[in-house]
Each structure stands twice: as structure tokens, then as C-alpha cells.
Design a protein around this motif. Structure first.
Motif, PDB file in Angstrom:
ATOM      1  N   GLN A 103     106.744  75.591  32.371  1.00  0.00           N
ATOM      2  CA  GLN A 103     106.178  74.300  32.008  1.00  0.00           C
ATOM      3  C   GLN A 103     106.781  73.865  30.676  1.00  0.00           C
ATOM      4  N   VAL A 104     107.208  72.621  30.604  1.00  0.00           N
ATOM      5  CA  VAL A 104     107.824  72.091  29.383  1.00  0.00           C
ATOM      6  C   VAL A 104     107.208  70.740  29.072  1.00  0.00           C
ATOM      7  N   ALA A 105     106.920  70.492  27.800  1.00  0.00           N
ATOM      8  CA  ALA A 105     106.451  69.190  27.332  1.00  0.00           C
ATOM      9  C   ALA A 105     107.357  68.744  26.192  1.00  0.00           C
ATOM     10  N   PHE A 106     107.761  67.492  26.201  1.00  0.00           N
ATOM     11  CA  PHE A 106     108.647  66.974  25.159  1.00  0.00           C
ATOM     12  C   PHE A 106     107.844  66.192  24.125  1.00  0.00           C
ATOM     13  N   VAL A 107     108.152  66.434  22.850  1.00  0.00           N
ATOM     14  CA  VAL A 107     107.453  65.789  21.748  1.00  0.00           C
ATOM     15  C   VAL A 107     108.479  65.136  20.835  1.00  0.00           C
TER      16      VAL A 107
END
Length: 329
Positions: A274-278
Motif C-alpha cells: 500500500q502506498v500513499a503520496f503526500v
């Protein structure tokens, strides 16, 4: 006896452990402070542990017939890329390095020191990460830390060109993105591998910066990530090969994306990807390297025979140690 500055730090403590496993005596220069940094050397306490302000007296005693030094490995530095105190950074990263170089030249002691890939600044494209000393004038570091390392590299080149006395062996190593055990004290400067591991084992997605470069996809920023054991192997090879001197890159020669790294950490930890971009913090914009990759030609030409650990294998070894009861070397 081998003197290691920054010897209780990340790379220094890993080198200390291996030197002692070889049966060699070590003297470490560092501050343990009041946190858990002492754990880095708990299994391999040195013969001497010196505060930085005790170093000059120790070296003076050595020149007067005290315990001889077989080599100096200078890894101690202010390494925060966000450092702002220019006077302190200069005295620590440049002036101290100059004093140690000069001492080793006078005493005929081999001298290895840490430079940094941060000296390359915003370099990109073919040949941009060449460690050819003739290209030093072209480099434009993006931060105070990188500039200080570059300043010492330039000073060394001037010493050599002027014919000034030099250590019998010397090597500067431009470390790229090093990761592995014993870095836990580094707070905000800890490797991305450890940060992403902390996130994924907590059930969170791995958080990556959005790209701030037109045409570069989120997560496609790439770095040359190198396992700390490979760094130690190169240092040991240099100590064993006194005929080799020079300024060398120290990476794997392969750039891997942050998305590759996040996936490797999740796989090693046994959790779903799982990856989230900030958004990138404002303080990093304009100072963030979107790509680094060491040109390893010169170290290979000098004769280094070792093979570098893949990102997946290094991350797996690191995560296994993090999951153990004692993650220190």
C-alpha cells in the motif's frame, strides 16, 4: 589500532564491529549522549572511547610514542542535510578533516574519509555522477552539508596538486543512500527503509513524496540505495589494499525508485503493498535530488572485486533484524 571518528554512529559502529571480529583494536571518537546510541557498540566495546574534544590530545600522545595507529577512518560529521549553522559545519566537517589529513601525512598513517553523494547537488543525466576529480569544479551542492563535503574534496585536490605532503594512502568515499542496522539514533536522518518499515508494520500505507518535477511520476524518484555491509566491505578492502588511493563513489551503480523500495519493505514485512503520496515539504523543494546513481567505474578499475547487495536482499536482511529481539549488530 584503527581510529574511527563517528565510531558509535551508523556506519562507524558497523565498521567497528567488523574490525573487532578481525581481532583488531579500535579507538572510537564520538558522543554517546543520554539516549540509546551506546547500544550501537554494546556488543563490541572499543579499547578507547574518546570525546571529540579529546582527539587532539590523543593524537599528540600517539606522536610521542603512545599506542601507534595503523589507520584513521574519518566518518564523524554533521550530516543533517537541513543543517543551518555554517560556522559549526565548517569547523566539524572541513577544519577537523584538514587537521586529520595533515596529522596522517606527517605520521605516515593511511587516511580514509567520508565524502557524500550530496556533493552532486541537482546533477542529472549521463555522466552527472562521475567521481572524476577533474570534474569537481562543476559540482553545485544544494545544501550546507553537501557543500562542506565538497569543500574538503576540493581542498584535498589542491593539496595533491601543490605537491604538499599527503598520507601514504588516502581515500574519500562519496556515500550514496546507505541503510541498515545501527542507524536507529539518527532521528530525522534515518534511512527511508526504516521509516517505511515503521509505517507498514503499523498497518499504514508507505507514504512517499509526490514528484515536484514535471514529467516525473509520483514514486518514480530514484536513488542508489546501498546496504551498510557493502560499505564496510569497501572500507575493509581499502584498508587491505594500501596501494589504492583516490576519491571514489560508493553506491551500487543501480538506481531504484522509491516505489521499488516501498514494495520491497512491504514484501519483506509480509504485508500487502500500500502506498500513499503526500506533498513534499516546502523546506525540501529546490533541494531534493530526484535521481542519484553512482558511477562505479573508478572503484572497479582500482580493483574492487566485491558484489553489491540488491535492494530486495538488503531490505529483507534489515527487516529480519528489525523483527528480532536485538536489532543491533
Amino acid at each position: 589500532m584503527i581510529l574511527v571518528t563517528g565510531g558509535a554512529g551508523f556506519i562507524g559502529s558497523c565498521l567497528n564491529a567488523t574490525l573487532q571480529q578481525r581481532g583488531l583494536d579500535t579507538a572510537l571518537v564520538d558522543r554517546l549522549g543520554s539516549d540509546l546510541k551506546w547500544r550501537n557498540i554494546a556488543r563490541h566495546p572499543p579499547q578507547r572511547l574518546l570525546l571529540p574534544e579529546q582527539l587532539d590530545e590523543f593524537l599528540g600522545t600517539t606522536t610521542q610514542g603512545g599506542p601507534g595507529l595503523d589507520a584513521v577512518v574519518h566518518l564523524g560529521a554533521i550530516s543533517e542535510t537541513t543543517a543551518r549553522d555554517g560556522d559549526l559545519v565548517w569547523q566539524t566537517n572541513v577544519a577537523l578533516s584538514q587537521r586529520l589529513w595533515s596529522w596522517c601525512a606527517r605520521q605516515r598513517v593511511p587516511f580514509l574519509y567520508a565524502s557524500s553523494a550530496a556533493t552532486y547537488g541537482a546533477a542529472e543525466g549521463e555522466g552527472a555522477f562521475s567521481d572524476d576529480p577533474g570534474r569537481l569544479d562543476d559540482l553545485r551542492p544544494l545544501n550546507l552539508y553537501g557543500w562542506s563535503k565538497h569543500a574538503f574534496d576540493l581542498w584535498v585536490r589542491r593539496q595533491l596538486e601543490s605537491g604538499a605532503e599527503a598520507p601514504p594512502q588516502w581515500a574519500g568515499l562519496k556515500f550514496f543512500n546507505v541503510y541498515g542496522p545501527n542507524e536507529y539514533h539518527k532521528a530525522g536522518m534515518i534511512s527511508v527503509v526504516k521509516v517505511k518499515h515503521r509505517e507498514v508494520v503499523a498497518g499504514l500505507p508507505a507514504r512517499l513524496f509526490r514528484s515536484d518535477r514535471p514529467g516525473l511520476a509520483d514514486g518514480a524518484q530514484a536513488r542508489d540505495f546501498i546496504w551498510v555491509g557493502d560499505v564496510v566491505d569497501v572500507l575493509l578492502w581499502l584498508l587491505d589494499t594500501p596501494s589504492v588511493s583516490g576519491l571514489f563513489n560508493l553506491g551500487t551503480g543501480i538506481a531504484r525508485t522509491y516505489l521499488d523500495l516501498a514494495h520491497a519493505v512491504s514484501d519483506a514485512a509480509g504485508v500487502g503493498r500500500q502506498v500513499a503520496f503526500v506533498d513534499m515539504p516546502e523546506a525540501l523543494r529546490g533541494q531534493y535530488q530526484s535521481y542519484t546513481c553512482a558511477d562505479m567505474t573508478r572503484l572497479r578499475t582500482a580493483g574492487y572485486p566485491g558484489q553489491f547487495t540488491s535492494l530486495e536482499d538488503g531490505v529483507r536482511r534489515y527487516v529480519q533484524r528489525l523483527a528480532s529481539n536485538d536489532p543491533y549488530l
